[in-house]
Design an enzyme around this catalytic site. Structure first.
Site, PDB file in Angstrom:
ATOM      1  N   GLY A  35      83.271  63.395  33.496  1.00 56.83           N
ATOM      2  CA  GLY A  35      83.301  64.814  33.169  1.00 56.83           C
ATOM      3  C   GLY A  35      81.911  65.394  32.995  1.00 56.83           C
ATOM      4  O   GLY A  35      80.917  64.777  33.360  1.00 56.83           O
ATOM      5  N   LEU A  37      80.850  67.936  34.680  1.00 57.48           N
ATOM      6  CA  LEU A  37      80.522  67.845  36.107  1.00 57.48           C
ATOM      7  C   LEU A  37      79.403  68.805  36.503  1.00 57.48           C
ATOM      8  O   LEU A  37      79.290  69.903  35.984  1.00 57.48           O
ATOM      9  CB  LEU A  37      81.769  68.130  36.949  1.00 57.48           C
ATOM     10  CG  LEU A  37      82.957  67.200  36.691  1.00 57.48           C
ATOM     11  CD1 LEU A  37      84.065  67.488  37.707  1.00 57.48           C
ATOM     12  CD2 LEU A  37      82.563  65.724  36.740  1.00 57.48           C
ATOM     13  N   GLY A  40      75.817  67.104  41.394  1.00 57.53           N
ATOM     14  CA  GLY A  40      75.798  65.712  41.845  1.00 57.53           C
ATOM     15  C   GLY A  40      77.217  65.178  42.004  1.00 57.53           C
ATOM     16  O   GLY A  40      77.579  64.615  43.050  1.00 57.53           O
ATOM     17  N   HIS A  41      78.052  65.357  40.970  1.00 53.96           N
ATOM     18  CA  HIS A  41      79.459  64.931  41.062  1.00 53.96           C
ATOM     19  C   HIS A  41      80.160  65.663  42.215  1.00 53.96           C
ATOM     20  O   HIS A  41      80.934  65.069  42.964  1.00 53.96           O
ATOM     21  CB  HIS A  41      80.226  65.286  39.786  1.00 53.96           C
ATOM     22  CG  HIS A  41      79.712  64.656  38.535  1.00 53.96           C
ATOM     23  ND1 HIS A  41      79.032  65.356  37.567  1.00 53.96           N
ATOM     24  CD2 HIS A  41      79.797  63.387  38.060  1.00 53.96           C
ATOM     25  CE1 HIS A  41      78.726  64.562  36.562  1.00 53.96           C
ATOM     26  NE2 HIS A  41      79.167  63.354  36.831  1.00 53.96           N
ATOM     27  N   GLN A  65      82.119  51.684  27.895  1.00 58.47           N
ATOM     28  CA  GLN A  65      80.815  51.527  28.538  1.00 58.47           C
ATOM     29  C   GLN A  65      79.663  52.091  27.723  1.00 58.47           C
ATOM     30  O   GLN A  65      78.526  52.112  28.187  1.00 58.47           O
ATOM     31  CB  GLN A  65      80.830  52.111  29.949  1.00 58.47           C
ATOM     32  CG  GLN A  65      80.889  53.614  30.036  1.00 58.47           C
ATOM     33  CD  GLN A  65      81.086  54.057  31.473  1.00 58.47           C
ATOM     34  OE1 GLN A  65      82.152  53.896  32.050  1.00 58.47           O
ATOM     35  NE2 GLN A  65      80.048  54.625  32.078  1.00 58.47           N
ATOM     36  N   ASP A 154      73.116  56.155  40.279  1.00 56.51           N
ATOM     37  CA  ASP A 154      73.381  54.988  39.434  1.00 56.51           C
ATOM     38  C   ASP A 154      73.406  53.757  40.348  1.00 56.51           C
ATOM     39  O   ASP A 154      74.465  53.182  40.620  1.00 56.51           O
ATOM     40  CB  ASP A 154      74.708  55.181  38.693  1.00 56.51           C
ATOM     41  CG  ASP A 154      74.645  56.393  37.776  1.00 56.51           C
ATOM     42  OD1 ASP A 154      74.038  56.294  36.709  1.00 56.51           O
ATOM     43  OD2 ASP A 154      75.165  57.459  38.158  1.00 56.51           O
ATOM     44  N   SER A 189      72.042  65.107  35.965  1.00 51.59           N
ATOM     45  CA  SER A 189      72.755  64.194  35.080  1.00 51.59           C
ATOM     46  C   SER A 189      73.430  65.010  33.982  1.00 51.59           C
ATOM     47  O   SER A 189      72.885  66.030  33.540  1.00 51.59           O
ATOM     48  CB  SER A 189      71.761  63.212  34.443  1.00 51.59           C
ATOM     49  OG  SER A 189      72.351  62.606  33.302  1.00 51.59           O
ATOM     50  N   ARG A 191      73.550  64.276  31.064  1.00 53.52           N
ATOM     51  CA  ARG A 191      72.735  64.181  29.845  1.00 53.52           C
ATOM     52  C   ARG A 191      71.545  65.146  29.857  1.00 53.52           C
ATOM     53  O   ARG A 191      70.893  65.312  28.826  1.00 53.52           O
ATOM     54  CB  ARG A 191      72.233  62.757  29.652  1.00 53.52           C
ATOM     55  CG  ARG A 191      73.344  61.770  29.295  1.00 53.52           C
ATOM     56  CD  ARG A 191      72.790  60.409  28.922  1.00 53.52           C
ATOM     57  NE  ARG A 191      73.833  59.501  28.463  1.00 53.52           N
ATOM     58  CZ  ARG A 191      74.572  58.730  29.265  1.00 53.52           C
ATOM     59  NH1 ARG A 191      74.392  58.773  30.572  1.00 53.52           N
ATOM     60  NH2 ARG A 191      75.493  57.918  28.760  1.00 53.52           N
TER      61      ARG A 191
END
Ligand code: AMP
Length: 299
Positions: A35, A37, A40-41, A65, A154, A189, A191
């Site tokens: 999520g 989003l 990139g996604h 994770q 990733d 990202s 983040r």
């Protein structure tokens, strides 16, 4: 057909089996996400939608994770906006289960891997890749996709998922998709929203460090391939050193690792390596960012 969302495994399976029997010739494409989003996604979703009859996106913030609970707690959650973005990019079905639906009480089976999970991010996040492999393995069993789409952003995750699929004979084609970047080079990202204005400016140092590393590697490759392991080790130290120098010059950056490895095996580079992966993890303020670039050694 309008987008449909499911939060139960049985609901999603029922819908998929009805659509398969109705004749979905080019198969099911699957994009697993956590999520929040961004473009990139969405690049993965567009590719899946272009190559498959049915596109499924999962949105599941996988607690297994996360090695740090603060990172999990502060992870951005934007489900309604995510569903709209998925719809605009051609998604047919969104799967957004609860933690309990995926990990009911008593669920204790995990997928573990030796080797490429122990290097790079695996050093500081010992449970991370087992958490990723466990949830991706479960999602593959639930969705049964023909193809699944993952970002090269990733790179270690992509390498270990490819290996899991080979090692466990999973019948799914893994498609790696290029990293989508902001205009100044910062890899997108979820983040990045945690970066304040100064940190956002500083964060471009990862891209600049990777660019410096690849330039160095390109120069070295122009002088012929190393002849033995000690020459490969010297090349690796030169290349990572030039990236580290860029990171060290940025006061807001704390480098966790800068490494140059075989892109497929994540082992040290050697004569049989076909491509090199330069990978960086660094904290900018409190935010941990990762980025990488790949360099073909065959040209
Ligand atoms: P996440 O939601 O962070 O688990 O990411 C879901 C998928 O999107 C993973 O396959 C990521 O590699 C991919 N992804 C995340 N950021 C990017 C990006 N900037 N470019 C391409 N793919 C990305």
């Amino acid at each position: 057909m309008p987008i449909k969302t499911y939060d139960t495994i049985s609901g999603l399976r029922g819908e998929l089996s009805a659509r398969r029997s109705a004749g979905a010739g080019a198969g099911v494409g699957f994009v697993p996400t956590m999520g929040a989003l961004h473009e990139g996604h969405i690049s993965l979703v567009r590719r899946a939608a272009a190559e498959n009859d049915i596109t499924v996106v999962s949105i599941f913030l996988n607690p297994l994770q996360f090695d740090e609970s603060a990172d999990l707690d502060s992870y951005p959650k934007t489900l309604e906006a995510d569903i709209r973005l998925c719809e605009a990019a051609g998604t047919d079905l969104v799967f957004c289960p609860s933690v309990r639906e995926i990990y009911p009480d008593g669920a204790s089976t995990r997928i573990e891997m030796d080797g490429p999970t122990d290097v790079l991010c695996g050093r500081s996040r010992p449970r991370h890749f087992s958490g990723v492999l466990t949830v991706v393995g479960k999602l593959f069993h639930i969705v049964e996709p023909d193809a699944a789409y993952f970002g090269e952003k990733d790179a270690q995750q992509l390498a270990v998922i490819r290996k899991m699929v080979r090692d466990l004979n999973m019948n799914v084609n893994i498609v790696g998709c290029p990293t989508v970047r902001e205009a100044d080079g910062l890899a997108m990202s979820s983040r990045n929203v945690h970066l304040n204005a100064d940190e956002r400016k500083a964060s471009v140092c990862l891209f600049r460090a990777l660019t410096a590393a690849l330039e160095k590697l390109g120069d070295a490759a122009g002088h012929g391939a190393p002849e033995d392991d000690s020459e490969w080790a010297r090349l690796t130290a030169d290349v990572t050193g030039s990236a580290r120098a860029v990171l060290d010059a940025e006061p807001l950056a704390r480098t966790e690792y800068v490494e140059l490895l075989d892109a497929e095996t994540l082992a040290p580079l050697g004569g049989s390596s076909r491509a090199a992966l330069c990978a960086i993890a660094a904290r900018i303020g409190d935010t941990r960012l990762i980025d990488n670039m790949r360099f073909s050694l065959n040209e």
